[in-house]
Design an enzyme around this catalytic site. Sequence first.
Site, short mmCIF file in Angstrom:
data_model
loop_
_atom_site.label_atom_id
_atom_site.label_comp_id
_atom_site.label_asym_id
_atom_site.label_seq_id
_atom_site.Cartn_x
_atom_site.Cartn_y
_atom_site.Cartn_z
CG ASN A 1 -1.70 1.26 1.39
OD1 ASN A 1 -1.82 2.03 0.44
ND2 ASN A 1 -2.25 1.49 2.57
CD1 TRP A 2 3.94 1.14 -2.39
CD2 TRP A 2 3.76 1.84 -4.52
NE1 TRP A 2 4.73 0.33 -3.17
CE2 TRP A 2 4.64 0.73 -4.46
CE3 TRP A 2 3.50 2.44 -5.75
CZ2 TRP A 2 5.26 0.23 -5.61
CZ3 TRP A 2 4.11 1.93 -6.89
CH2 TRP A 2 4.99 0.84 -6.82
CE LYS A 3 0.23 3.58 4.66
NZ LYS A 3 0.19 3.76 6.09
CG HIS B 1 -5.70 1.94 5.28
ND1 HIS B 1 -5.25 2.94 6.10
CD2 HIS B 1 -4.66 1.08 5.12
CE1 HIS B 1 -3.98 2.69 6.41
NE2 HIS B 1 -3.60 1.58 5.83
CD GLU C 1 -2.85 5.73 6.54
OE1 GLU C 1 -2.87 5.80 5.30
OE2 GLU C 1 -1.91 5.23 7.19
CD GLU D 1 -3.42 -2.45 7.59
OE1 GLU D 1 -2.31 -2.66 7.12
OE2 GLU D 1 -4.09 -1.44 7.35
N GLY E 1 2.61 2.38 10.55
CA GLY E 1 3.54 3.48 10.30
C GLY E 1 4.28 3.94 11.55
CB SER F 1 5.50 -1.60 11.89
OG SER F 1 5.07 -0.26 12.08
N GLY G 1 2.97 -0.96 4.25
CA GLY G 1 3.14 0.43 3.85
C GLY G 1 4.61 0.74 3.64
N GLY G 2 5.26 1.28 4.68
CA GLY G 2 6.63 1.79 4.58
C GLY G 2 7.62 0.85 3.92
C1 PEP Z 1 -0.62 0.24 6.03
O1 PEP Z 1 -0.65 1.35 5.59
O2 PEP Z 1 -1.58 -0.50 5.80
C2 PEP Z 1 0.52 -0.18 6.84
C3 PEP Z 1 0.44 -1.33 7.45
O3 PEP Z 1 1.59 0.67 6.91
P1 PEP Z 1 3.04 0.34 7.57
O4 PEP Z 1 3.51 -0.98 7.00
O5 PEP Z 1 3.93 1.47 7.18
O6 PEP Z 1 2.84 0.24 9.05
#
Ligand code: PEP
Length: 255
Positions: A10-12, A97, A99, A169, A175, A215, A236-237
């Site tokens: 997920n590149w957001k 999600h 966010e 999640e 993040g 994470s 994400g990251g």
């Molecule tokens: C996400 O955005 O769904 C996520 C899990 O981000 P990260 O891996 O950066 O925690």
Amino acid sequence: MSRKLIIAANWKMNKGPSETGDFLKTFLAKIAPLTSNCEVVVAPPFVSLPIASELLANSNVELAAQNVSQFDSGAYTGEVNVVMLKELYVRHVILGHSERRSIYGETDAVINGKIKKAREANLRPIFCIGETLEEREAGKLEEVLRRQVRGGLDGVSEKDLLDCVLAYEPVWAIGTGVTASPEQAQEAHAFVRSLLAELYGKTVSEKIRIQYGGSVKAGNAAELMGQPDIDGALVGGASLEPQSFLDLIQNGVAG
Ligand code: PEP
């Protein structure tokens, strides 16, 4: 029950078309051997879907969108509908999600509308759920997950559920660099699977893949994905650099 792993990036709000093109060219040169044991999905921002669609055609990597409208078409400024995504050969869509829930106020009912609209177009929802730290510390983990699962899947048929992936999640792990321990994650996943069993029966619940997100990185992927009810990751990251995402997938597959 063996469920094929599914790991999604997920590149957001990162990577416009040129960065998306650069990433995918490097990534596609190395990913093929890892995809026999794992479904690999990339979710770039909307504007980067056309270039991603072109580059991923005839590859083993699938394309996802990060959101979709619950409406058909018309006066919905800033929105994108399921038909537009299908035209670009998008296969999955991330819905619910945290966010989207916390920044854009998406409720369980809105998410439910999006899941149903996605299924009408045969898009595969990656349906995200998870508690905040406050909710966990108040002992409300199960109550929150129950509300999100029941609300998001209200009226969703068994047939449509079978084309969904769930993503647990914990909001406090997204993040932040803080990961749920494998035991904490497994416990929540087993609970989510029991909720699915209540709603759809045990046989169906055992077919549904539940990703962990929060994470995840190369260093913890094996231990997390080695848990019996963890069937992949939403990342994400650690998905923003080709090599770090490749290492994560390689370790997850080995887990
Ligand atoms: C996400 O955005 O769904 C996520 C899990 O981000 P990260 O891996 O950066 O925690």
